[in-house]
Write an enzyme that holds these catalytic residues in place. Structure first.
Site, short mmCIF file in Angstrom:
data_model
loop_
_atom_site.label_atom_id
_atom_site.label_comp_id
_atom_site.label_asym_id
_atom_site.label_seq_id
_atom_site.Cartn_x
_atom_site.Cartn_y
_atom_site.Cartn_z
N TYR A 28 -12.54 19.17 18.66
CA TYR A 28 -11.10 18.63 18.46
C TYR A 28 -11.11 17.83 17.04
CZ TYR A 28 -8.90 20.19 22.63
OH TYR A 28 -8.39 21.03 23.87
N GLU A 59 0.66 -1.22 -0.10
CA GLU A 59 -0.08 0.07 0.08
C GLU A 59 0.93 1.31 0.11
OE1 GLU A 59 -4.00 -1.41 1.91
OE2 GLU A 59 -2.45 -1.24 3.39
#
Length: 205
Positions: free
Chosen positions: A120, A74
């Site tokens: 956040y 990957e």
């Protein structure tokens, strides 16, 4: 100054941290960092909890394997982002449970797979697009990754897991953990439907 030894240590420590916190499992997940002479990438078939500084794959600036064991299949995910975004220096891809679970759900908004549930999440991650399903290692997904990387530092691969980038490994790990937390909240809040308020809902008050 040669930046590679320090980056090797950081990458190995990051892999151990990810594995200890169960943000990936078995021999899944991969990490990359940009160096002055190319890239360091975790090797194929490795456990992120068993990395050693001498066992990392080395790529040149063109992305060609130039040293160490063969890189993860990957690698193209990482290069697609880092080539598109010279301001970013690290990419982390995991199969973390909550994020992977969300990626398996039908009916998600492909432009924003997760709603902005916390401040956040909004600050550290932002909008997370959902990319089409592809067999792990299928490089045909590369162009879609590159396109999304122009405006996003985090993505969710359908029926697979998250890919998160940062200016350095620490910021990439922070964003990964925030993304996983948001995915857990999303799954837990699903039964509450319209009663769930998002950051955007609060901002409009």
């Amino acid at each position: 100054m040669n930046d590679v030894p320090a980056l090797r240590r950081q990458l190995v420590e990051a892999g151990g941290s990810i594995h200890r916190r169960r943000l990936t499992h078995g021999r899944t997940g991969n990490i990359s960092v940009r160096t002055k002479s190319g890239y360091l990438v975790t090797p194929t078939g490795c456990s992120l909890g068993e990395l050693h500084i001498d066992d990392l794959s080395v790529l040149d600036t063109e992305g060609h394997h130039s040293g160490g064991p063969p890189p993860t299949k990957e690698t193209f995910l990482h290069l697609a982002i880092l080539r598109e975004r010279p301001d970013l220096s690290a990419v982390v891809h995991t199969h973390s449970v909550a994020s992977a679970a969300v990626s398996c759900l039908d009916g998600l908004d492909e432009a924003a797979a997760l709603p902005p549930l916390t401040a956040y999440f909004t600050m550290r991650v932002g909008t997370v697009p959902l990319l089409p399903f592809a067999i792990p290692g299928d490089t045909s997904l590369g162009p879609a990754i590159s396109q999304q990387a122009r405006a996003h530092t985090a993505m969710l691969l359908r029926n697979h897991g998250p890919v998160v980038a940062g200016t350095d490994l620490a910021s990439a790990l922070d964003a990964l953990e925030e993304l996983e937390h948001a995915a857990e909240l999303f799954l837990r809040l699903a039964p509450f439907g319209d009663r769930v308020r998002t950051v955007m809902t609060e901002e409009k008050r």
